[in-house]
Motif scaffolding. Sequence first.
Motif, PDB file in Angstrom:
ATOM      1  N   GLY B  55       0.797  -1.228   0.000  1.00 54.82           N
ATOM      2  CA  GLY B  55       0.000   0.000   0.000  1.00 54.82           C
ATOM      3  C   GLY B  55       0.824   1.269   0.000  1.00 54.82           C
ATOM      4  N   LYS B  64       2.922  -7.469  11.141  1.00 56.57           N
ATOM      5  CA  LYS B  64       1.715  -6.710  11.493  1.00 56.57           C
ATOM      6  C   LYS B  64       0.639  -7.642  12.050  1.00 56.57           C
ATOM      7  CE  LYS B  64       0.310  -3.322   8.675  1.00 56.57           C
ATOM      8  NZ  LYS B  64      -0.386  -2.615   7.571  1.00 56.57           N
ATOM      9  N   ASN B  81      -7.659  -2.232   2.553  1.00 57.76           N
ATOM     10  CA  ASN B  81      -7.550  -0.875   2.030  1.00 57.76           C
ATOM     11  C   ASN B  81      -7.620  -0.908   0.502  1.00 57.76           C
ATOM     12  OD1 ASN B  81      -6.901   1.755   1.392  1.00 57.76           O
ATOM     13  ND2 ASN B  81      -5.268   1.923   2.923  1.00 57.76           N
ATOM     14  N   GLU B  84      -7.151   3.130  -2.948  1.00 56.72           N
ATOM     15  CA  GLU B  84      -6.324   3.425  -4.131  1.00 56.72           C
ATOM     16  C   GLU B  84      -6.517   4.823  -4.722  1.00 56.72           C
ATOM     17  OE1 GLU B  84      -4.346   0.655  -7.090  1.00 56.72           O
ATOM     18  OE2 GLU B  84      -6.336   0.903  -7.961  1.00 56.72           O
ATOM     19  N   GLU B 174      -4.391   4.882   6.876  1.00 61.98           N
ATOM     20  CA  GLU B 174      -5.154   3.846   7.571  1.00 61.98           C
ATOM     21  C   GLU B 174      -6.072   4.345   8.682  1.00 61.98           C
ATOM     22  OE1 GLU B 174      -2.086   1.114   8.604  1.00 61.98           O
ATOM     23  OE2 GLU B 174      -1.326   2.311  10.260  1.00 61.98           O
ATOM     24  N   ASN B 208      -4.691  -3.963   5.620  1.00 61.92           N
ATOM     25  CA  ASN B 208      -3.765  -4.320   4.547  1.00 61.92           C
ATOM     26  C   ASN B 208      -4.316  -3.871   3.205  1.00 61.92           C
ATOM     27  OD1 ASN B 208      -2.489  -7.308   6.062  1.00 61.92           O
ATOM     28  ND2 ASN B 208      -1.259  -5.592   5.330  1.00 61.92           N
ATOM     29  N   ASN B 209      -3.376  -3.572   2.330  1.00 62.25           N
ATOM     30  CA  ASN B 209      -3.682  -3.190   0.965  1.00 62.25           C
ATOM     31  C   ASN B 209      -4.204  -4.398   0.157  1.00 62.25           C
ATOM     32  OD1 ASN B 209      -1.999  -3.246  -1.915  1.00 62.25           O
ATOM     33  ND2 ASN B 209      -3.107  -1.345  -1.540  1.00 62.25           N
ATOM     34  N   THR B 212      -1.376  -6.608  -1.230  1.00 64.74           N
ATOM     35  CA  THR B 212      -0.739  -7.368  -0.152  1.00 64.74           C
ATOM     36  C   THR B 212      -1.534  -8.653   0.093  1.00 64.74           C
ATOM     37  OG1 THR B 212      -0.195  -5.239   0.866  1.00 64.74           O
ATOM     38  CG2 THR B 212       0.119  -7.206   2.216  1.00 64.74           C
TER      39      THR B 212
HETATM   40  C1  LIG Z   1      -1.905  10.088   2.665  1.00 60.30           C
HETATM   41  C2  LIG Z   1      -1.862   8.604   2.585  1.00 60.30           C
HETATM   42  C3  LIG Z   1      -2.614   7.926   1.638  1.00 60.30           C
HETATM   43  C4  LIG Z   1      -2.597   6.542   1.561  1.00 60.30           C
HETATM   44  N1  LIG Z   1      -3.357   5.929   0.616  1.00 60.30           N
HETATM   45  C5  LIG Z   1      -3.365   4.571   0.547  1.00 60.30           C
HETATM   46  C6  LIG Z   1      -4.185   3.904  -0.409  1.00 60.30           C
HETATM   47  O1  LIG Z   1      -4.902   4.536  -1.194  1.00 60.30           O
HETATM   48  N2  LIG Z   1      -4.156   2.544  -0.441  1.00 60.30           N
HETATM   49  C7  LIG Z   1      -3.386   1.812   0.440  1.00 60.30           C
HETATM   50  O2  LIG Z   1      -3.419   0.594   0.401  1.00 60.30           O
HETATM   51  N3  LIG Z   1      -2.603   2.431   1.341  1.00 60.30           N
HETATM   52  C8  LIG Z   1      -2.579   3.780   1.421  1.00 60.30           C
HETATM   53  N4  LIG Z   1      -1.799   4.391   2.377  1.00 60.30           N
HETATM   54  C9  LIG Z   1      -1.019   3.541   3.310  1.00 60.30           C
HETATM   55  C10 LIG Z   1      -1.879   3.091   4.491  1.00 60.30           C
HETATM   56  O3  LIG Z   1      -1.831   4.088   5.497  1.00 60.30           O
HETATM   57  C11 LIG Z   1      -1.369   1.791   5.101  1.00 60.30           C
HETATM   58  O4  LIG Z   1      -0.007   1.891   5.337  1.00 60.30           O
HETATM   59  C12 LIG Z   1      -1.618   0.579   4.244  1.00 60.30           C
HETATM   60  O5  LIG Z   1      -2.962   0.484   3.860  1.00 60.30           O
HETATM   61  C13 LIG Z   1      -1.219  -0.669   4.975  1.00 60.30           C
HETATM   62  O6  LIG Z   1      -1.379  -1.799   4.157  1.00 60.30           O
HETATM   63  P1  LIG Z   1      -0.109  -2.631   3.682  1.00 60.30           P
HETATM   64  O7  LIG Z   1       0.760  -2.834   4.881  1.00 60.30           O
HETATM   65  O8  LIG Z   1      -0.681  -3.883   3.164  1.00 60.30           O
HETATM   66  O9  LIG Z   1       0.572  -1.827   2.643  1.00 60.30           O
HETATM   67  C14 LIG Z   1      -1.791   5.799   2.446  1.00 60.30           C
HETATM   68  C15 LIG Z   1      -1.017   6.476   3.384  1.00 60.30           C
HETATM   69  C16 LIG Z   1      -1.037   7.845   3.467  1.00 60.30           C
HETATM   70  C17 LIG Z   1      -0.199   8.534   4.482  1.00 60.30           C
END
Ligand SMILES: Cc1cc2nc3c(=O)[nH]c(=O)nc-3n(C[C@H](O)[C@H](O)[C@H](O)COP(=O)(O)O)c2cc1C
Lengths: 165, 432
Positions: B55, B64, B81, B84, B174, B208-209, B212
Amino acid sequence: MADAPLPSREELLVGVRERLAPLRDRYPTTEALTIPALHFAQALCGGWLPEAAIDAVAEELQLAPASVYGVVTFYDLFHLSPVGRHRLRVCTNLPCMLRGADEIMAAIRDELGVGEGEVTADGRCSYTHFECLGSCDTAPMMMLDQEYRENLTPDSVRRILKELD
Amino acid sequence: MAFEPVLTQNVGKPGILTVAGYRDAGGYAALRKALGMTPAEVIEEVKKSGLRGRGGAGFPAGVKWGFVPADTDQPKYLVCNADESEPGTFKDRLLMEKDPHQLLEGCAICCWAVGANTTYIYIRGEYTEAADILEEAIRDAYREGILGDDVLGSGFKLDIQVHRGAGAYICGEETGLLESLEGRRGQPRVKPPFPAIVGAFGKPTVINNVETLCNVPHILTRGADWFRGIGTDERNTGPKLYCISGHVERPGTYEVPIGVTLDELIDLAGGMHKGRALKAFIPGGASAAILPASQSHLNMDFDSLAKAGSMLGSAAVVVMDETTCLVRATWRLAKFFSHESCGQCTPCREGTNWMQMTLKRIEDGHGSEADAELILRMSRNMSGTALCALADAAVGPVQSLVTNFREEVDEHIRRGGCPLPPVPFFENGASH
Ligand SMILES: Cc1cc2nc3c(=O)[nH]c(=O)nc-3n(C[C@H](O)[C@H](O)[C@H](O)COP(=O)(O)O)c2cc1C
Ligand code: SF4
Ligand code: FES
C-alpha cells in the motif's frame, strides 16, 4: 436546476430506511451507516444533497444534523448544490495531464459553453476537474455519471457530449 | 529466469469472476490448506515469506498480523484498504475487477490467522464497477459456503462487507480510513495506539492493501521459500505490480519480480512515447521524490529507492519525457496535496497551500530568487511535524524538484517564465 421534483421528507426517510435495512446488522454502530445513507439519499435527490436529505439521514441514524453536514462537506462525491443531469468529472492529475487532459477540458468548455462547476442552461450537463481516478493507463479519462470513459481525445469527448440525452 | 505472472495469472480467464471458475483455476485450495494449519503457523509462513505491504509503507505483513492480540474476547477486524487514490496507481482496481476471489481468499486467510470474523473492504467511491464485481463475488461465496457461519465446513465464521467511500485521498491513510468507515470525516488519528490494538470500532484490526492480501494465497500454496526466491534480495521479495503511466507507448499494469529497473519497465511498456528522450520519473506515486533520467538503472524496490532518496510507495511509475516542464508537473501534484490535506495540522494545511502557490508563481513567471530556498525551508518545516504522513508525502515531489532539478527552477525565475511551453498531446489540439 434538477428537473425532477425533489422527494418529500417522508419519501426520503422511507427510501433511506429501506436501503439501509440489509446493512444494519453488518456494522456494530449505526454511525457507520452515515456514508452509505448519504449515497442513497443523494441518489434519491438527483445527484445532490438538499438540506432535507441531510436532515432525513440525521434523523434516521439519530445523529446531529450538524455532524452529518460535516461529513458531507468532507467528501468530493457529495454535492450541496444541484448538478447537471449528467456529471463529468475530468481527471487532470499529472498522469492524465501528461497525456492531454487540459486539451480535453478545453474541448468540453467549448462544447458546453459554460464554466467549470456551472450547469448548462438546459440542465443537461455540468463538469469539474477531478483528482486521479485510478485509470491513468487509459489517460486521458473522465467519469461520466457512474461510468469511466477512457482514452479520450478532443474529438471523442465532443462526440460523447453530443450524444447525451 | 523467465517469470510467470502470479497475481495476474487469472486475468481474462473465462468464468473467473465466479466461485466455480476460480476453483477450476485452483482457487480456494490455499484457504483450505490454511484452515488445516494453526493461526500461528499461517502467520509464521507469511513472516517467513518476507511479504511487505504493497500500500505504500512496505511494512512486513506477517509482523503486522503478529501484533494483533491472540487471546482476547473482543471482536477483531480485517480492513482491506481498497481506497487506491495515490495519483498514478491503478493496480488494485485491476485485481478487484479481474480476479475478485483471489482477494476474498487472501482476506479469509488473514482473518483465520488473526482470529477476525469480519472484513470490511473499504473501496473508493469512484470504483463503482469494482465494487459491484466484488459484491457479486461475495454473494456467490456465501452461496458456496466459502463465507458465512461455516467457512468450507471448518466451523470458522466469516463475513465480508464492501464499504464504499465518497472521494477523499486521506481515507487511504489507515486511521483516516477507520474514521471514515465509522461514519465520520476522514481525519487521521494520533498513533499510538496502533490499529492492531485499537482499530475499527475501537477493536484490534489489521489493515492491509489489496495487493498485499492477494499475495497471501500464493504464499500458502507455493510456500514462503518460493516467494523469497523472487525479487532483489531477502528484504525485497515476491512478485509486484507496477503501474506505468505518462509518456510511454503502452501505459498499463505490469507484473514482474520486485526490483525491476525503469529501463526494463519502459521496454515492457513499448518504449517512450513517440521515441522521445526520458527526462524524469516518479517511481512510487505522487508522494515519492522525482528522479532524473540518470537513475533509470536503479532497482525499483523498497530499499534501493529509499537509498536514492525516493521510495517504492505504491509502485506508480510516472514517466516524463523531454518536453515536460517539471515545475508545472510538480505544481499539479502540490495542488493535489493542498486539496487533499484534511486540515487538522497547521504545517500541512498551510504548507501544502503555500507550496502550490509558490510553484504556480514560478511557473507563471512571477518567481523570486528566494523561492527555491523558500521551498526547501517549507519542506523542512513540514517534515515530521504533522500528524500523518500526508505532509511528508507532499514534501516528497516538491523538495526533489529543487534538489534534483534546481537548474530548471532557476531558469524559470531568471527568464520570468516557463522555458518549456506545453506541447499539445493531440495532433490537432483542441479547437477554439
Ligand atoms: C496520505 C496517505 C494515503 C494513503 N493511501 C493509501 C491507499 O490509497 N491505499 C493503500 O493501500 N494504502 C494507502 N496508504 C497507506 C496506508 O496508510 C497503510 O499503510 C496501508 O494500507 C497498509 O497496508 P499494507 O501494509 O498492506 O501496505 C496511504 C497512506 C497515506 C499517508
Ligand atoms: S498531516 Fe495533513 S492530512 Fe495528515 S492529519 Fe495532519 S492535516 Fe490531516
Ligand atoms: S491521473 Fe488521471 S486517472 Fe490517474
